[in-house]
Write a protein that holds these residues in place. Structure first.
Motif, PDB file in Angstrom:
ATOM      1  N   GLU A  46       0.852  -1.186   0.000  1.00 56.75           N
ATOM      2  CA  GLU A  46       0.000   0.000   0.000  1.00 56.75           C
ATOM      3  C   GLU A  46       0.883   1.228   0.000  1.00 56.75           C
ATOM      4  N   GLN A  47       0.460   2.209  -0.780  1.00 60.44           N
ATOM      5  CA  GLN A  47       1.187   3.465  -0.814  1.00 60.44           C
ATOM      6  C   GLN A  47       0.171   4.561  -0.552  1.00 60.44           C
ATOM      7  N   VAL A  48       0.505   5.440   0.369  1.00 66.67           N
ATOM      8  CA  VAL A  48      -0.421   6.515   0.704  1.00 66.67           C
ATOM      9  C   VAL A  48       0.051   7.779  -0.013  1.00 66.67           C
ATOM     10  N   GLU A  49      -0.837   8.324  -0.820  1.00 66.37           N
ATOM     11  CA  GLU A  49      -0.522   9.566  -1.524  1.00 66.37           C
ATOM     12  C   GLU A  49      -1.493  10.636  -1.035  1.00 66.37           C
ATOM     13  N   ILE A  50      -1.010  11.872  -1.038  1.00 70.44           N
ATOM     14  CA  ILE A  50      -1.924  12.964  -0.687  1.00 70.44           C
ATOM     15  C   ILE A  50      -2.060  13.841  -1.915  1.00 70.44           C
ATOM     16  N   LYS A  51      -3.271  13.841  -2.470  1.00 67.71           N
ATOM     17  CA  LYS A  51      -3.555  14.630  -3.670  1.00 67.71           C
ATOM     18  C   LYS A  51      -4.667  15.599  -3.345  1.00 67.71           C
ATOM     19  N   ASN A  52      -4.451  16.853  -3.648  1.00 64.02           N
ATOM     20  CA  ASN A  52      -5.441  17.897  -3.374  1.00 64.02           C
ATOM     21  C   ASN A  52      -5.942  17.816  -1.933  1.00 64.02           C
ATOM     22  N   GLY A  53      -5.032  17.561  -1.015  1.00 63.99           N
ATOM     23  CA  GLY A  53      -5.393  17.515   0.404  1.00 63.99           C
ATOM     24  C   GLY A  53      -6.153  16.263   0.815  1.00 63.99           C
ATOM     25  N   LYS A  54      -6.364  15.332  -0.114  1.00 64.11           N
ATOM     26  CA  LYS A  54      -7.074  14.096   0.219  1.00 64.11           C
ATOM     27  C   LYS A  54      -6.094  12.940   0.250  1.00 64.11           C
ATOM     28  N   LYS A  55      -6.285  12.079   1.252  1.00 61.46           N
ATOM     29  CA  LYS A  55      -5.428  10.909   1.379  1.00 61.46           C
ATOM     30  C   LYS A  55      -5.952   9.810   0.466  1.00 61.46           C
ATOM     31  N   LYS A  56      -5.063   9.255  -0.355  1.00 61.34           N
ATOM     32  CA  LYS A  56      -5.464   8.208  -1.291  1.00 61.34           C
ATOM     33  C   LYS A  56      -4.519   7.031  -1.105  1.00 61.34           C
ATOM     34  N   VAL A  57      -5.088   5.845  -0.880  1.00 67.00           N
ATOM     35  CA  VAL A  57      -4.269   4.656  -0.715  1.00 67.00           C
ATOM     36  C   VAL A  57      -4.292   3.873  -2.021  1.00 67.00           C
TER      37      VAL A  57
END
Length: 172
Positions: A46-57
């Motif tokens: 799993e990789q956690v990315e933060i795009k436009n202030g939203k956390k996306k796994v």
């Protein structure tokens, strides 16, 4: 018969990992080869990315361009895997595939090696890794299925429950 095969690393065209996995699984089923080819894995993390202030796994391939195959190495199994569409070859010197060692299998986390918990509810334990390393706590809950435990740790004068993996503690 040797213990249920060994893990081999298969090199694939980049982006073909899941296709290769599906193709090998289909061939195993069509040719009834479950006795020689046991499992095919594309290790993901799993990789956690933060795009436009939203956390996306998202799921990311741990070894792009590689697939792991648990199998008994026979002429037929070698031929089947080697000639699967998208496979460029086995990893190993020359044409001889080399299986992963038990230590490598464990280090790669390919197979969950069963971890025995030698502690019980109410036992005092020391946390051996992670952010709470060297804290002492009391086991409050044990979840054998998930291989996790809840330990009450005293922090800032308060008892705080901390969820840990079995391998992160040792009994005092």
């Amino acid at each position: 018969m040797e213990e249920r095969g060994k893990w081999y690393v298969v090199h694939t065209y980049s982006g073909y990992e899941n296709k290769v996995k599906a193709n090998i699984e289909k061939i195993v089923e069509n040719r009834s080869m479950q006795e020689v080819i046991f499992e095919v894995k594309v290790p993901m993390e799993e990789q956690v990315e933060i795009k436009n202030g939203k956390k996306k796994v998202t799921q990311k391939k741990v070894f792009p361009g590689y697939v792991l195959v648990k199998m008994l190495m026979t002429d037929e199994s070698w031929y089947v895997v080697r000639n699967t569409r998208g496979v460029t070859g086995f990893v190993g010197p020359g044409s001889k595939p080399v299986p992963l060692t038990d230590a490598e299998v464990k280090a790669l986390g390919v197979e969950k090696m069963p971890v025995k918990l030698d502690a019980a509810l109410g036992d005092h334990v020391k946390i051996t890794s992670g952010p709470f390393e060297s804290f002492i706590g009391i086991i409050q809950e044990i979840n054998n299925d998930k291989r996790k435990i809840k330990v009450l740790v005293s922090m800032f004068g308060r008892e705080t429950p901390v969820e840990l993996e079995f391998v992160q503690i040792e009994k005092l």
